[in-house]
Design an enzyme around this catalytic site. Sequence first.
Site, PDB file in Angstrom:
ATOM      1  N   THR A 146       0.830  -1.209   0.000  1.00  0.00           N
ATOM      2  CA  THR A 146       0.000   0.000   0.000  1.00  0.00           C
ATOM      3  C   THR A 146       0.862   1.256   0.000  1.00  0.00           C
ATOM      4  OG1 THR A 146      -0.044  -0.146   2.393  1.00  0.00           O
ATOM      5  CG2 THR A 146      -1.932  -1.080   1.231  1.00  0.00           C
ATOM      6  N   SER A 156      17.989  -4.128   5.370  1.00  0.00           N
ATOM      7  CA  SER A 156      18.647  -3.014   4.670  1.00  0.00           C
ATOM      8  C   SER A 156      18.155  -1.666   5.185  1.00  0.00           C
ATOM      9  CB  SER A 156      18.451  -3.125   3.159  1.00  0.00           C
ATOM     10  OG  SER A 156      17.092  -3.210   2.834  1.00  0.00           O
ATOM     11  N   ASP A 214       9.389   0.675   5.265  1.00  0.00           N
ATOM     12  CA  ASP A 214      10.405   0.054   6.122  1.00  0.00           C
ATOM     13  C   ASP A 214      11.231   1.112   6.858  1.00  0.00           C
ATOM     14  OD1 ASP A 214       9.430  -2.043   4.654  1.00  0.00           O
ATOM     15  OD2 ASP A 214      11.225  -2.265   3.417  1.00  0.00           O
ATOM     16  N   TYR A 270       8.889  -7.032  -7.814  1.00  0.00           N
ATOM     17  CA  TYR A 270       8.361  -5.936  -6.999  1.00  0.00           C
ATOM     18  C   TYR A 270       8.077  -4.731  -7.900  1.00  0.00           C
ATOM     19  CZ  TYR A 270       8.103  -2.471  -3.233  1.00  0.00           C
ATOM     20  OH  TYR A 270       7.696  -1.475  -2.384  1.00  0.00           O
TER      21      TYR A 270
HETATM   22  C1  GLA Z   1       8.892  -4.082   0.934  1.00  0.00           C
HETATM   23  C2  GLA Z   1       9.153  -2.627   0.582  1.00  0.00           C
HETATM   24  C3  GLA Z   1       8.134  -1.710   1.243  1.00  0.00           C
HETATM   25  C4  GLA Z   1       6.699  -2.184   1.002  1.00  0.00           C
HETATM   26  C5  GLA Z   1       6.584  -3.669   1.281  1.00  0.00           C
HETATM   27  C6  GLA Z   1       5.228  -4.214   0.903  1.00  0.00           C
HETATM   28  O1  GLA Z   1       9.117  -4.300   2.292  1.00  0.00           O
HETATM   29  O2  GLA Z   1      10.442  -2.254   0.999  1.00  0.00           O
HETATM   30  O3  GLA Z   1       8.322  -0.397   0.773  1.00  0.00           O
HETATM   31  O4  GLA Z   1       6.279  -1.866  -0.281  1.00  0.00           O
HETATM   32  O5  GLA Z   1       7.562  -4.431   0.592  1.00  0.00           O
HETATM   33  O6  GLA Z   1       4.246  -3.685   1.732  1.00  0.00           O
END
Ligand code: GLA
Length: 433
Positions: A58, A156, A210, A262
Site C-alpha cells: 500500500t 537493509s 520500512d 516488486y
Molecule cells: C517491501 C518494501 C516496502 C513495502 C513492502 C510491501 O518491504 O520495501 O516499501 O512496499 O515491501 O508492503
Amino acid sequence: MTLTEPQPAAGSEPVFSPALSPQEGVEAATTLFRDCFGAAPDGVWYAPGRVNVIGEHTDYNGGLALPIALPHRAHLALRRREDRTIRLVSPQTRESIDVLDLDAIGPKGTPGEVRHWNAYVAGVAWALERDGLGPLSGFDAALYSCVPLGGGLSSSAALECATAVALNDVCSLGLAGTAQEPDDAGRARLVNSCIRAENEMAGAPTGGMDQSASMRCRAGHALELDCRDGSVTHVPFDLAAAGLTLLVIDTKAKHSLVDGQYGARRSACERAAEILGVELLADITGGALEDALGRLRESGAADAEVLVTRTRHVVSEIDRTRDLVSLLQDGAPLVGERLARAGALMDASHESLRVDYEVTCPELDVAVEAAREAGAHGARMTGGGFGGSAIALVDSDAVDTVARAVVDAYAAHGFAAPAFLNAVPSAPAGRLA
Ligand code: GLA
C-alpha cells in the site's frame, strides 16, 4: 532450495533467532571497530528491523500501513573523519575493509555504483547531501546486525536508518532527537534520504514503509503510517498484556526486491491509477472500487484483468488496515470478538496477497496454513513477499505448538528449516553509547 540448506525432520526443535541486548550490540560493534580501525568509535547507533502487521503493498500507492519495530537491530559503531573517505567493515568482510570516496560514489548503473551492503551505508551519506543536508564528512564504520538477512524483515532499512542517525549526530544535523524523545519531523526528513539511498543507490524501487518503521515507531505501539502525506499515529499494540504473541516465521525462501517482480507490481499500480485518472490508487475508496474495476476491465489494456486484481488488493488492503487500526486504537486488550476480527483481517490480507496480488510463494502459504491449523488467531505474509517472512497472532502459551507445527509442515513439504522470532514492538533508531 539448495542442497546445502539444512533439512528439518518432523519433530525437530524450532530455532528462534535471538535479538542482541543493547549492551551486547554495543560490545560487538565496538570490538569490531577497534579490531579493524585500531581506535575507539565516536559512538554506537542502532536501528531496528520491522514487521508489518497489515497494509502490504500500500505504501507506494499512498495508502495505510501498520508496521512495528523489532527488537532485532543493526548496530553501527562509527567515527567521523576529517576527509571524504568512507571505510566500512562487517563481521563477514573484516579481512578486507571496503574504502569509498564520498565524492566519487553515485547511483546504481553509473560509474560510481556502490556494491552490496555498502550501498545502504555510503548511499545514505550520498543521499543526505543530495537532499541538501551536507556537506558531510567521511567516516569509518563497523556494522554488527542481528536482523536476519534476506528474511523480509528490513535488514537493509535498518542499516540505512542506523547510518542516518549516526551521521545526524556526528555531523550535527540536529534532526533525530533521541529514541526516547524523538524529533518526528526531523526523522521524517532522514527517512526521505534513506528511501533515496535504497531507490537510487541500491536500485530497489521500494515505497518507504520500512524506513519509516525503523525511524518513527514507538515501543509497545504499532505505527499507523499514512503514505499519502507521511503522517503517523502511534496505535497501542501491547499484545503481551492480552496473553498474545506476534510470532514471525522466517521462511528462509530467498526473496529480492531488485529482481523485477516488486517493480512490476508497482508499475501495474501506476498504470491502473493512470487509466482511472487518479494520482495514486489510494484515491479510490472502498465504495468506488467496483466502478473502478469495471472501468479497468473496459479500458482495452492488454493486461486489464491483472490491473483489476492488483487494484482490488490495494484498495481492499487499505480498508483492512483502517479496520484493524480502529480495533486497536482504544488500547483495550485484544480478546474475544475483537481478537477474532483482528485475526480474520490478517487472514483476508494474506488471501488477497496470494490470489490478487500474487506475491506469496509455497513456503509462505504453508507457514500461514500450518500456523492457523495449530491455533493461530490469524496469519499472513509480511513485507514484499516472494519469500521472506510470515507472521502469526498466537496465544503466548501456544507459541511452541504453533512453531512446531510449522517445522513439521516444512519437513513434510521438503522445505529448508524455517526460523522464528518473537516480534515485541520495540524502540526506533537511536544512539546506544
Ligand atoms: C517491501 C518494501 C516496502 C513495502 C513492502 C510491501 O518491504 O520495501 O516499501 O512496499 O515491501 O508492503
